[in-house]
Design a protein around this motif. Structure first.
Motif, PDB file in Angstrom:
ATOM      1  N   GLN A  35      46.364   1.095  28.875  1.00  0.00           N
ATOM      2  CA  GLN A  35      46.322   0.261  30.068  1.00  0.00           C
ATOM      3  C   GLN A  35      45.960  -1.178  29.701  1.00  0.00           C
ATOM      4  O   GLN A  35      46.588  -2.124  30.185  1.00  0.00           O
ATOM      5  CB  GLN A  35      45.337   0.818  31.095  1.00  0.00           C
ATOM      6  N   ALA A  36      44.972  -1.358  28.832  1.00  0.00           N
ATOM      7  CA  ALA A  36      44.598  -2.699  28.380  1.00  0.00           C
ATOM      8  C   ALA A  36      45.761  -3.351  27.637  1.00  0.00           C
ATOM      9  O   ALA A  36      46.066  -4.535  27.837  1.00  0.00           O
ATOM     10  CB  ALA A  36      43.349  -2.630  27.506  1.00  0.00           C
ATOM     11  N   ARG A  37      46.425  -2.588  26.786  1.00  0.00           N
ATOM     12  CA  ARG A  37      47.597  -3.108  26.065  1.00  0.00           C
ATOM     13  C   ARG A  37      48.669  -3.563  27.041  1.00  0.00           C
ATOM     14  O   ARG A  37      49.270  -4.625  26.888  1.00  0.00           O
ATOM     15  CB  ARG A  37      48.161  -2.037  25.136  1.00  0.00           C
ATOM     16  N   ASN A  38      48.920  -2.759  28.057  1.00  0.00           N
ATOM     17  CA  ASN A  38      49.958  -3.093  29.031  1.00  0.00           C
ATOM     18  C   ASN A  38      49.613  -4.368  29.805  1.00  0.00           C
ATOM     19  O   ASN A  38      50.503  -5.169  30.100  1.00  0.00           O
ATOM     20  CB  ASN A  38      50.193  -1.933  29.986  1.00  0.00           C
ATOM     21  N   PHE A  39      48.331  -4.570  30.118  1.00  0.00           N
ATOM     22  CA  PHE A  39      47.925  -5.822  30.759  1.00  0.00           C
ATOM     23  C   PHE A  39      48.289  -7.000  29.866  1.00  0.00           C
ATOM     24  O   PHE A  39      48.854  -7.991  30.331  1.00  0.00           O
ATOM     25  CB  PHE A  39      46.416  -5.853  31.038  1.00  0.00           C
ATOM     26  N   ASP A  42      52.360  -7.117  29.538  1.00  0.00           N
ATOM     27  CA  ASP A  42      53.187  -7.307  30.724  1.00  0.00           C
ATOM     28  C   ASP A  42      52.718  -8.418  31.657  1.00  0.00           C
ATOM     29  O   ASP A  42      53.527  -8.976  32.396  1.00  0.00           O
ATOM     30  CB  ASP A  42      53.249  -6.003  31.532  1.00  0.00           C
ATOM     31  N   ASP A  43      51.431  -8.718  31.650  1.00  0.00           N
ATOM     32  CA  ASP A  43      50.898  -9.603  32.677  1.00  0.00           C
ATOM     33  C   ASP A  43      50.224 -10.871  32.156  1.00  0.00           C
ATOM     34  O   ASP A  43      50.207 -11.879  32.847  1.00  0.00           O
ATOM     35  CB  ASP A  43      49.875  -8.842  33.540  1.00  0.00           C
ATOM     36  N   MET A  44      49.656 -10.828  30.970  1.00  0.00           N
ATOM     37  CA  MET A  44      48.897 -11.954  30.458  1.00  0.00           C
ATOM     38  C   MET A  44      49.842 -13.055  29.985  1.00  0.00           C
ATOM     39  O   MET A  44      50.851 -12.779  29.343  1.00  0.00           O
ATOM     40  CB  MET A  44      48.027 -11.470  29.300  1.00  0.00           C
ATOM     41  N   GLN A  45      49.471 -14.310  30.301  1.00  0.00           N
ATOM     42  CA  GLN A  45      50.293 -15.446  29.908  1.00  0.00           C
ATOM     43  C   GLN A  45      49.422 -16.549  29.311  1.00  0.00           C
ATOM     44  O   GLN A  45      48.227 -16.620  29.591  1.00  0.00           O
ATOM     45  CB  GLN A  45      51.043 -16.001  31.116  1.00  0.00           C
ATOM     46  N   VAL A  46      50.051 -17.389  28.508  1.00  0.00           N
ATOM     47  CA  VAL A  46      49.355 -18.555  27.962  1.00  0.00           C
ATOM     48  C   VAL A  46      48.813 -19.371  29.131  1.00  0.00           C
ATOM     49  O   VAL A  46      49.507 -19.600  30.121  1.00  0.00           O
ATOM     50  CB  VAL A  46      50.312 -19.386  27.081  1.00  0.00           C
ATOM     51  N   GLY A  47      47.554 -19.770  29.018  1.00  0.00           N
ATOM     52  CA  GLY A  47      46.900 -20.546  30.062  1.00  0.00           C
ATOM     53  C   GLY A  47      45.994 -19.728  30.961  1.00  0.00           C
ATOM     54  O   GLY A  47      45.153 -20.291  31.666  1.00  0.00           O
ATOM     55  N   LYS A  70      47.940 -17.912  23.043  1.00  0.00           N
ATOM     56  CA  LYS A  70      49.143 -17.354  22.431  1.00  0.00           C
ATOM     57  C   LYS A  70      49.388 -15.990  23.056  1.00  0.00           C
ATOM     58  O   LYS A  70      48.483 -15.167  23.151  1.00  0.00           O
ATOM     59  CB  LYS A  70      48.973 -17.232  20.915  1.00  0.00           C
ATOM     60  N   ALA A  71      50.623 -15.773  23.494  1.00  0.00           N
ATOM     61  CA  ALA A  71      50.980 -14.528  24.174  1.00  0.00           C
ATOM     62  C   ALA A  71      50.909 -13.339  23.227  1.00  0.00           C
ATOM     63  O   ALA A  71      50.737 -13.485  22.009  1.00  0.00           O
ATOM     64  CB  ALA A  71      52.377 -14.659  24.768  1.00  0.00           C
ATOM     65  N   ALA A  72      51.074 -12.172  23.811  1.00  0.00           N
ATOM     66  CA  ALA A  72      50.970 -10.917  23.069  1.00  0.00           C
ATOM     67  C   ALA A  72      51.896 -10.879  21.857  1.00  0.00           C
ATOM     68  O   ALA A  72      53.051 -11.279  21.928  1.00  0.00           O
ATOM     69  CB  ALA A  72      51.274  -9.748  23.992  1.00  0.00           C
ATOM     70  N   GLU A  73      51.319 -10.383  20.757  1.00  0.00           N
ATOM     71  CA  GLU A  73      52.082 -10.167  19.524  1.00  0.00           C
ATOM     72  C   GLU A  73      51.504  -8.946  18.812  1.00  0.00           C
ATOM     73  O   GLU A  73      50.408  -8.487  19.134  1.00  0.00           O
ATOM     74  CB  GLU A  73      52.049 -11.405  18.633  1.00  0.00           C
ATOM     75  N   THR A  74      52.227  -8.456  17.856  1.00  0.00           N
ATOM     76  CA  THR A  74      51.830  -7.249  17.142  1.00  0.00           C
ATOM     77  C   THR A  74      50.459  -7.407  16.498  1.00  0.00           C
ATOM     78  O   THR A  74      50.171  -8.414  15.854  1.00  0.00           O
ATOM     79  CB  THR A  74      52.869  -6.919  16.050  1.00  0.00           C
ATOM     80  N   ASP A  75      49.621  -6.401  16.693  1.00  0.00           N
ATOM     81  CA  ASP A  75      48.301  -6.359  16.050  1.00  0.00           C
ATOM     82  C   ASP A  75      48.493  -5.817  14.634  1.00  0.00           C
ATOM     83  O   ASP A  75      48.787  -4.634  14.453  1.00  0.00           O
ATOM     84  CB  ASP A  75      47.371  -5.451  16.854  1.00  0.00           C
ATOM     85  N   TRP A  97      50.533  -1.289  19.157  1.00  0.00           N
ATOM     86  CA  TRP A  97      49.417  -2.100  19.615  1.00  0.00           C
ATOM     87  C   TRP A  97      49.682  -3.590  19.457  1.00  0.00           C
ATOM     88  O   TRP A  97      50.351  -4.004  18.507  1.00  0.00           O
ATOM     89  CB  TRP A  97      48.144  -1.709  18.877  1.00  0.00           C
ATOM     90  N   ILE A  98      49.125  -4.363  20.371  1.00  0.00           N
ATOM     91  CA  ILE A  98      49.304  -5.814  20.371  1.00  0.00           C
ATOM     92  C   ILE A  98      47.960  -6.495  20.620  1.00  0.00           C
ATOM     93  O   ILE A  98      46.966  -5.837  20.917  1.00  0.00           O
ATOM     94  CB  ILE A  98      50.308  -6.257  21.452  1.00  0.00           C
ATOM     95  N   GLY A  99      47.970  -7.797  20.524  1.00  0.00           N
ATOM     96  CA  GLY A  99      46.805  -8.602  20.857  1.00  0.00           C
ATOM     97  C   GLY A  99      47.270  -9.972  21.313  1.00  0.00           C
ATOM     98  O   GLY A  99      48.439 -10.314  21.171  1.00  0.00           O
TER      99      GLY A  99
END
Length: 153
Positions: A35-39, A42-47, A70-75, A97-99
């Motif tokens: 769920q945290a990964r999906n946030f 899918d939803d988090m944006q720069v800024g 910086k938007a989501a990228e591979t962890d 997984w991403i971060g």
């Protein structure tokens, strides 16, 4: 712009660590909850703005603010067998997984404790108040403003 809360254990990585990091920035690695990964994905944006919340400590509290730079990228730690965040089931061709990268903005004048958040009747939708196990959670704008105001007291 959206608002978020990121939990971190201050003995592992604190707001001070973020402030002292190169460019006051870090890749937020090690998230191993879907769920945290999906946030993040899918939803988090720069800024977007992020509360940094110290958990698993004597007085859990929102202690500062960061922003997503910086938007989501591979962890990469999911592929490192020596890492605490290694996941042998994750496939480099289809990473699990991403971060995101976040940058320090400010320390709150006064930490806003979990106890104070739970006692505030104006904060009703915050997942931290309901089911606090999630490491990354959305914060609605009005509740963000209430927590910021609480830090000014």
């Amino acid at each position: 712009m959206a608002y978020w809360l990121f939990k971190t254990e201050p003995d592992a990585y604190s707001l001070t660590d973020l402030k002292n990091a190169p460019q006051q920035s870090t890749f937020w690695e090690g998230i191993r909850n879907y769920q945290a990964r999906n946030f993040m994905r899918d939803d988090m944006q720069v800024g977007d703005l992020v509360f940094i919340y110290h958990s698993s400590c004597k007085i859990p509290a929102v202690v500062g603010i960061a922003k997503v730079t910086k938007a989501a990228e591979t962890d990469p730690y999911q592929f490192d067998a020596s890492s605490d965040y290694y996941d042998p089931k994750s496939d480099p061709d289809n990473p699990r997984w991403i971060g995101v990268t976040v940058q320090y903005v400010e320390q709150l004048p006064t930490p806003v404790t979990l106890k104070a958040i739970k006692a505030n009747d104006d904060i009703v939708d915050l997942a931290l108040k309901k089911a606090g196990r999630l490491s990354i959670m959305p914060v609605i704008g009005e509740e963000w403003q209430h927590i910021v105001a609480m830090s000014q007291l």
